[in-house]
Design an enzyme around this catalytic site. Sequence first.
Site, short mmCIF file in Angstrom:
data_model
loop_
_atom_site.label_atom_id
_atom_site.label_comp_id
_atom_site.label_asym_id
_atom_site.label_seq_id
_atom_site.Cartn_x
_atom_site.Cartn_y
_atom_site.Cartn_z
N ARG A 47 0.86 -1.18 0.00
CA ARG A 47 0.00 0.00 0.00
C ARG A 47 0.90 1.23 0.00
NH1 ARG A 47 2.44 2.06 3.68
NH2 ARG A 47 0.89 3.70 3.69
N GLY A 48 0.25 2.40 -0.16
CA GLY A 48 1.02 3.63 -0.34
C GLY A 48 1.08 3.89 -1.85
N ALA A 49 0.82 5.14 -2.24
CA ALA A 49 0.62 5.44 -3.66
C ALA A 49 1.77 4.98 -4.57
CB ALA A 49 0.35 6.94 -3.82
N ASP A 235 -1.93 10.95 -2.11
CA ASP A 235 -2.37 9.90 -3.04
C ASP A 235 -2.74 10.47 -4.39
OD1 ASP A 235 -2.94 8.76 -0.18
OD2 ASP A 235 -2.70 7.10 -1.58
N ASN A 245 -5.24 12.58 0.61
CA ASN A 245 -4.31 11.74 1.39
C ASN A 245 -5.15 11.01 2.43
OD1 ASN A 245 -1.59 10.81 1.94
ND2 ASN A 245 -1.73 11.96 3.85
N LYS A 246 -4.49 10.19 3.20
CA LYS A 246 -5.16 9.35 4.20
C LYS A 246 -6.17 10.13 5.03
CE LYS A 246 -4.88 5.89 4.53
NZ LYS A 246 -5.90 5.06 3.80
#
Length: 344
Positions: A47-49, A235, A245-246
């Site tokens: 995970r993570g862009a 993101d 973003n998150k």
Amino acid sequence: MGKCRSLVWDGEGLVLLDQTKLPREVVYITCRDHGQVATAIKEMKVRGAPAIGAAAAYGLVLGAREVADRPDFWDALMDVAATLRKTRPTAVNLAWALERMLQRAQGSRNNPQEALKLLTEEAAAIAAEDVETNRAIGRYGAPLLPQEGGVLTHCNAGALATVDYGTALGIIRAAIEMGKRIRVYACETRPFLQGARLTAYELQADGIPVTLITDNMAGYVMGCGLVQGVVVGADRVAANGDVANKIGTYSLAILAREHGLPFYVAAPCSTIDLATPDGEHIPIEERESTEVSHLVGIPIAPKGVDILNPAFDVTPADYITGIITEKGVVKAPYAEGLAALFRK
Ligand code: MRU
């Protein structure tokens, strides 16, 4: 493989550090077909862009290998790309990486073996460039941090969220390499706990001072003067500078403004999407309600209660002090600054 490197290609398959198991267990899984990569992205094993972009690129390589003998090779490859693309909708790096891959191989659409060779090269280039890009973001961002003090971050925008080194945490790493004395305050990041499970883990592994807080302690930490700024990842950055973003990032930006603290976003150009005019047009992923109703598998809410679980929120450009990219720091007015990056 480095301790917190998210992925590596072993020539046969894509080896992923399973992020759902951290920090309790360090487990590597090997994906040998594109379906396994798609599932790993969906289930957030990776995970993570930027990391999901690189993983999807290798997913396409695996898919190309699977369909190389088919007479309708290129159409079948498009289906593989579509399967990978729809795994997670918000981070634009995923679509960016797939688009870049397809463009590279398109001239060889009638020659599957040549296309496979080009796709393998391109995926390797995406992964290698990601690490270089993060180091450049670190070089631009580190001077913006205080010589000594605290920095608040949210979610995990570190080595684990990229191929290695990280964007927001890359800036912290670069600042520490410059001799700055920084302590990171990491928000735990409910519901998926990327801050507690991943950011605290990777900073501790590197010996970088880190204090874990729950998300609702951010205002307290700012009010006490424990942090001198906020650095988060992204993101998707829209053309006007709005940033997805998150979930929880938006609240931190408002808190930072109230406390007169700078709020920086670290993002590679692959996260900037000039085709999305503003934050309202960014698709926000909704995830399973059990992520909210349960904590590490244990129910914490009454059965049947209505639940909302957007994985991301949008911070309006107006709250952002600067967007730190590998090509430099962009400040307001963002529409001009971001467009200019792509002319560089
Ligand atoms: O749902 P996740 O864990 O994939 O969300 C990750 C984030 O929001 C990160 O901050 C973002 O992808 C930037 S990573 C360099």
